[in-house]
Design a protein around this motif. Structure first.
Motif, mmCIF file in Angstrom:
data_model
loop_
_atom_site.group_PDB
_atom_site.id
_atom_site.type_symbol
_atom_site.label_atom_id
_atom_site.label_comp_id
_atom_site.label_asym_id
_atom_site.label_seq_id
_atom_site.Cartn_x
_atom_site.Cartn_y
_atom_site.Cartn_z
ATOM 1 N N PHE A 78 3.271 -1.456 2.728
ATOM 2 C CA PHE A 78 2.765 -1.640 1.369
ATOM 3 C C PHE A 78 2.509 -3.112 1.055
ATOM 4 O O PHE A 78 1.686 -3.423 0.197
ATOM 5 C CB PHE A 78 3.726 -1.010 0.360
ATOM 6 C CG PHE A 78 3.663 0.490 0.362
ATOM 7 C CD1 PHE A 78 2.543 1.142 -0.126
ATOM 8 C CD2 PHE A 78 4.695 1.251 0.869
ATOM 9 C CE1 PHE A 78 2.454 2.524 -0.109
ATOM 10 C CE2 PHE A 78 4.624 2.630 0.900
ATOM 11 C CZ PHE A 78 3.497 3.277 0.407
ATOM 12 N N GLY A 79 3.198 -4.012 1.747
ATOM 13 C CA GLY A 79 2.882 -5.424 1.571
ATOM 14 C C GLY A 79 1.478 -5.739 2.058
ATOM 15 O O GLY A 79 0.707 -6.441 1.384
ATOM 16 N N LEU A 80 1.130 -5.226 3.235
ATOM 17 C CA LEU A 80 -0.225 -5.424 3.762
ATOM 18 C C LEU A 80 -1.251 -4.723 2.888
ATOM 19 O O LEU A 80 -2.333 -5.272 2.613
ATOM 20 C CB LEU A 80 -0.297 -4.899 5.200
ATOM 21 C CG LEU A 80 -1.645 -5.018 5.916
ATOM 22 C CD1 LEU A 80 -2.126 -6.466 5.943
ATOM 23 C CD2 LEU A 80 -1.548 -4.442 7.330
ATOM 24 N N ALA A 81 -0.935 -3.510 2.427
ATOM 25 C CA ALA A 81 -1.854 -2.783 1.550
ATOM 26 C C ALA A 81 -2.070 -3.536 0.236
ATOM 27 O O ALA A 81 -3.203 -3.620 -0.264
ATOM 28 C CB ALA A 81 -1.303 -1.384 1.269
ATOM 29 N N ALA A 82 -0.999 -4.076 -0.330
ATOM 30 C CA ALA A 82 -1.127 -4.846 -1.576
ATOM 31 C C ALA A 82 -1.996 -6.078 -1.368
ATOM 32 O O ALA A 82 -2.850 -6.400 -2.215
ATOM 33 C CB ALA A 82 0.257 -5.249 -2.082
ATOM 34 N N LEU A 83 -1.810 -6.780 -0.233
ATOM 35 C CA LEU A 83 -2.622 -7.959 0.058
ATOM 36 C C LEU A 83 -4.096 -7.605 0.145
ATOM 37 O O LEU A 83 -4.955 -8.293 -0.435
ATOM 38 C CB LEU A 83 -2.142 -8.591 1.364
ATOM 39 C CG LEU A 83 -2.960 -9.793 1.873
ATOM 40 C CD1 LEU A 83 -2.899 -10.948 0.874
ATOM 41 C CD2 LEU A 83 -2.452 -10.236 3.247
ATOM 42 N N LEU A 84 -4.416 -6.519 0.851
ATOM 43 C CA LEU A 84 -5.810 -6.095 0.987
ATOM 44 C C LEU A 84 -6.415 -5.725 -0.361
ATOM 45 O O LEU A 84 -7.564 -6.072 -0.663
ATOM 46 C CB LEU A 84 -5.891 -4.907 1.949
ATOM 47 C CG LEU A 84 -5.540 -5.195 3.418
ATOM 48 C CD1 LEU A 84 -5.492 -3.895 4.214
ATOM 49 C CD2 LEU A 84 -6.543 -6.165 4.025
ATOM 50 N N LEU A 85 -5.638 -5.025 -1.187
ATOM 51 C CA LEU A 85 -6.147 -4.629 -2.498
ATOM 52 C C LEU A 85 -6.370 -5.836 -3.413
ATOM 53 O O LEU A 85 -7.370 -5.909 -4.133
ATOM 54 C CB LEU A 85 -5.182 -3.651 -3.159
ATOM 55 C CG LEU A 85 -5.404 -2.169 -2.841
ATOM 56 C CD1 LEU A 85 -4.302 -1.329 -3.453
ATOM 57 C CD2 LEU A 85 -6.765 -1.708 -3.352
ATOM 58 N N TRP A 86 -5.437 -6.777 -3.393
ATOM 59 C CA TRP A 86 -5.590 -7.964 -4.234
ATOM 60 C C TRP A 86 -6.798 -8.793 -3.793
ATOM 61 O O TRP A 86 -7.534 -9.329 -4.628
ATOM 62 C CB TRP A 86 -4.315 -8.798 -4.205
ATOM 63 C CG TRP A 86 -3.312 -8.337 -5.220
ATOM 64 C CD1 TRP A 86 -2.353 -7.382 -5.060
ATOM 65 C CD2 TRP A 86 -3.197 -8.783 -6.574
ATOM 66 N NE1 TRP A 86 -1.643 -7.208 -6.215
ATOM 67 C CE2 TRP A 86 -2.124 -8.061 -7.161
ATOM 68 C CE3 TRP A 86 -3.874 -9.724 -7.334
ATOM 69 C CZ2 TRP A 86 -1.745 -8.240 -8.481
ATOM 70 C CZ3 TRP A 86 -3.479 -9.915 -8.660
ATOM 71 C CH2 TRP A 86 -2.436 -9.189 -9.214
ATOM 72 N N LEU A 87 -7.018 -8.895 -2.497
ATOM 73 C CA LEU A 87 -8.192 -9.623 -2.004
ATOM 74 C C LEU A 87 -9.482 -8.924 -2.427
ATOM 75 O O LEU A 87 -10.456 -9.575 -2.818
ATOM 76 C CB LEU A 87 -8.140 -9.745 -0.479
ATOM 77 C CG LEU A 87 -7.094 -10.707 0.085
ATOM 78 C CD1 LEU A 87 -7.059 -10.630 1.614
ATOM 79 C CD2 LEU A 87 -7.375 -12.144 -0.372
ATOM 80 N N TRP A 88 -9.477 -7.598 -2.361
ATOM 81 C CA TRP A 88 -10.664 -6.845 -2.771
ATOM 82 C C TRP A 88 -10.916 -7.016 -4.262
ATOM 83 O O TRP A 88 -12.060 -7.232 -4.678
ATOM 84 C CB TRP A 88 -10.487 -5.369 -2.429
ATOM 85 C CG TRP A 88 -11.631 -4.493 -2.879
ATOM 86 C CD1 TRP A 88 -11.665 -3.711 -3.985
ATOM 87 C CD2 TRP A 88 -12.893 -4.331 -2.230
ATOM 88 N NE1 TRP A 88 -12.865 -3.063 -4.082
ATOM 89 C CE2 TRP A 88 -13.643 -3.419 -3.016
ATOM 90 C CE3 TRP A 88 -13.460 -4.854 -1.080
ATOM 91 C CZ2 TRP A 88 -14.932 -3.030 -2.661
ATOM 92 C CZ3 TRP A 88 -14.747 -4.471 -0.730
ATOM 93 C CH2 TRP A 88 -15.470 -3.578 -1.515
ATOM 94 N N CYS A 89 -9.894 -6.898 -5.080
ATOM 95 C CA CYS A 89 -10.062 -7.060 -6.532
ATOM 96 C C CYS A 89 -10.525 -8.473 -6.877
ATOM 97 O O CYS A 89 -11.342 -8.668 -7.788
ATOM 98 C CB CYS A 89 -8.748 -6.734 -7.245
ATOM 99 S SG CYS A 89 -8.259 -4.990 -7.172
#
Length: 309
Positions: free
Chosen positions: A38-49
């Motif tokens: 979920f840390g990696l998923a959160a990073l990817l989502l924040w970069l996308w947003c």
């Protein structure tokens, strides 16, 4: 995105994640693997947003609601499911988790007062019955004593946590919170909660070095968390929990395919009967018969208009 495509993506991804989770269990502690996921998923989502310049600010009450949703949907839910797969096969865990559909139907009625069509109850029961029939040989061979019973309790507890998280997701969406920012914040809060749990349990933050662990971690982070949750929460917002969560009944079918390819799953008469029941339940849940034009009206020939000579 079209609703049918959202369904297809969610079912295929989540159906395959149960098999991928098997490669996460072993040398690395469960909560630590979830921190990485979920840390990696959160990073990817924040970069996308950030790249899409989506608004990320929320009032404090919404932050609290999203944090609670994350605790139920991302942290507690997956911690219990990963622990359960230490005692159960991925197929058995997927079967038990498919009860999320019935839990969502009941909770939708309790929390939102939304009337549920009778066909949805019947379709859900057909779907659950189909899953049970599909895995009847496995259920017959396994004893619910000792570790198996513990695994079942863990799955059902995680499923109930996920259902409450689904209700909060619907509540947040109805308050105007966009899906991607909500998931970005949620997975960040979930990562923080899982990190705290790992530290409290005294777990070391080691990482698996095998290719299977690393590839499955990447797949679970990007596809299983970012993409699948985005599609599923879009379905929750568009269709409501009782219909959207029917993907939970469908994805065990994908697990059957993976078991056939990689675990030598044996096709039997119960397999065919289970597939038929699940597909029938799916059609029953998703088809609003009262809105359909009667069949005889569809094929009734149209009267020809008189032509002026």
């Amino acid at each position: 995105m079209h609703t049918a495509l959202l369904y297809l993506i969610t079912v295929l991804i989540w159906g395959s994640t149960w098999f991928a989770i098997e490669f996460q269990l072993g040398d690395v502690a469960v909560e630590v693997s979830l921190v990485y996921r979920f840390g990696l998923a959160a990073l990817l989502l924040w970069l996308w947003c950030w790249w899409r310049r989506l608004p990320m600010r929320m009032p404090l009450p919404l932050h609290l609601s999203v944090a609670l949703m994350a605790l139920l949907n991302f942290a507690l839910n997956y911690y219990l499911l990963y622990q359960a797969q230490l005692y159960l096969t991925s197929a058995m865990a997927a079967i038990a988790f498919s009860t999320l559909l019935l839990m969502n139907i009941i909770n939708t009625r309790l929390f939102f007062g939304q009337p549920i069509a009778k066909r949805i109850y019947v379709g859900a029961l057909l779907g659950i019955g189909g899953i049970v029939v599909l895995f009847a040989p496995d259920l017959a061979e396994r004893s619910l004593l000792n570790t198996s019973l513990l695994g079942l309790i863990l799955v059902l507890s995680g499923t109930l946590s996920a259902s409450f998280g689904n209700m909060l997701s619907v509540h947040n969406s109805r308050r105007g919170l966009a899906i991607l920012p909500m998931n970005a914040w949620g997975m960040l809060y979930g990562t923080v909660a899982l990190t705290a749990l790992a530290l409290l349990n005294g777990k070391s933050f080691s990482i698996g070095s095998t290719p299977e662990y690393l590839w499955s971690l990447l797949y679970l982070s990007l596809f299983g968390s970012v993409i699948a949750f985005g599609c599923y929460f879009a379905l929750l917002k568009r269709m409501g929990p009782e219909k959207a969560s029917y993907v939970i009944v469908l994805f065990p079918l994908v697990a059957v395919v993976f078991s056939s390819l990689f675990e030598d799953f044996q096709w039997q008469l119960s397999t065919l009967i289970g597939f038929t029941l699940v597909l029938t339940g799916n059609a029953l849940v998703l088809t609003p018969f009262h809105k359909l034009k009667p069949l005889w009206l569809r094929f009734k020939p149209r009267k020809k208009l008189a032509t002026v000579p």
